[in-house]
Design a protein around this motif. Structure first.
Motif, PDB file in Angstrom:
ATOM      1  N   THR A 232       0.732  -1.121   0.049  1.00 38.61           N
ATOM      2  CA  THR A 232       0.132  -0.163  -0.173  1.00 38.61           C
ATOM      3  C   THR A 232       0.754   1.199  -0.163  1.00 38.61           C
ATOM      4  N   THR A 233       0.309   2.416  -0.090  1.00 35.33           N
ATOM      5  CA  THR A 233       1.062   3.617  -0.189  1.00 35.33           C
ATOM      6  C   THR A 233       1.695   3.849   1.270  1.00 35.33           C
TER       7      THR A 233
ATOM      8  N   GLY B 123       2.996   1.749   2.957  1.00 35.79           N
ATOM      9  CA  GLY B 123       4.014   0.794   3.329  1.00 35.79           C
ATOM     10  C   GLY B 123       3.691  -0.583   3.920  1.00 35.79           C
ATOM     11  N   PHE B 124       2.259  -1.039   3.922  1.00 40.15           N
ATOM     12  CA  PHE B 124       1.881  -2.265   4.435  1.00 40.15           C
ATOM     13  C   PHE B 124       1.771  -3.356   3.154  1.00 40.15           C
ATOM     14  N   TYR B 125       2.443  -4.318   3.789  1.00 39.96           N
ATOM     15  CA  TYR B 125       2.118  -5.525   2.864  1.00 39.96           C
ATOM     16  C   TYR B 125       0.970  -6.317   3.010  1.00 39.96           C
ATOM     17  N   GLY B 126       0.109  -6.855   1.918  1.00 40.12           N
ATOM     18  CA  GLY B 126      -1.000  -7.724   2.266  1.00 40.12           C
ATOM     19  C   GLY B 126      -1.211  -8.681   1.059  1.00 40.12           C
TER      20      GLY B 126
ATOM     21  N   LYS C 195      -8.494   1.045  -4.511  1.00 39.27           N
ATOM     22  CA  LYS C 195      -7.606   0.520  -5.550  1.00 39.27           C
ATOM     23  C   LYS C 195      -6.316   1.622  -5.644  1.00 39.27           C
ATOM     24  N   ALA C 196      -6.734   2.751  -5.423  1.00 39.65           N
ATOM     25  CA  ALA C 196      -5.616   3.855  -5.606  1.00 39.65           C
ATOM     26  C   ALA C 196      -4.729   3.706  -4.511  1.00 39.65           C
ATOM     27  N   ALA C 197      -4.986   3.041  -3.316  1.00 38.04           N
ATOM     28  CA  ALA C 197      -3.964   3.107  -2.217  1.00 38.04           C
ATOM     29  C   ALA C 197      -3.033   1.939  -2.711  1.00 38.04           C
ATOM     30  N   ILE C 198      -2.902   1.473  -3.635  1.00 41.06           N
ATOM     31  CA  ILE C 198      -1.998   0.147  -3.945  1.00 41.06           C
ATOM     32  C   ILE C 198      -0.906   0.723  -4.737  1.00 41.06           C
ATOM     33  N   SER C 199       0.346   0.609  -4.140  1.00 41.29           N
ATOM     34  CA  SER C 199       1.441   1.280  -4.943  1.00 41.29           C
ATOM     35  C   SER C 199       2.437   0.264  -5.952  1.00 41.29           C
TER      36      SER C 199
END
Length: 108
Positions: free
Chosen positions: A66-67, A69-72, A98-102
């Protein structure tokens, strides 16, 4: 009479020189705009297309960052949101845009 002809030719030469200065200024502005397009706007549009393609190829089971820095792991996908499971705790499922996925990593 010669004085009048000489004065008119000098005025014509001055007008021609002035129009050459305007033409050079227009060419200068076109070159500056072209450089701005290739160095600023074009790379930004390429990056937007890359991110849109990454989000479009998102599938259940993909590992995302995520933007913040969390992985999921993606569990469910709807029109504009995804449900992501974070950590080893199976109860930590968070819906997010979906915009919060980097970034997206496909499982091997």
């Amino acid at each position: 009479m010669n004085i009048l002809l000489t004065a008119m030719t000098e005025a014509d030469a001055a007008a021609a020189g002035n129009s050459m200065g305007m033409g050079a200024m227009v060419i200068f502005y076109v070159l500056i705009f072209g450089a701005m397009y290739f160095f600023l706007m074009r790379p930004q549009k390429k990056e937007q297309k890359r991110v849109a393609a990454m989000i479009a190829s998102l599938e259940c089971g993909d590992v995302v960052k995520t933007t913040s820095g969390f992985y999921g792991i993606v569990l469910d996908i709807s029109d504009d949101t995804v449900i992501v499971e974070f950590g080893n705790n199976k109860n930590c499922r968070i819906p997010m845009d979906k915009a919060a996925i980097s970034s997206v990593e496909k499982p091997e």
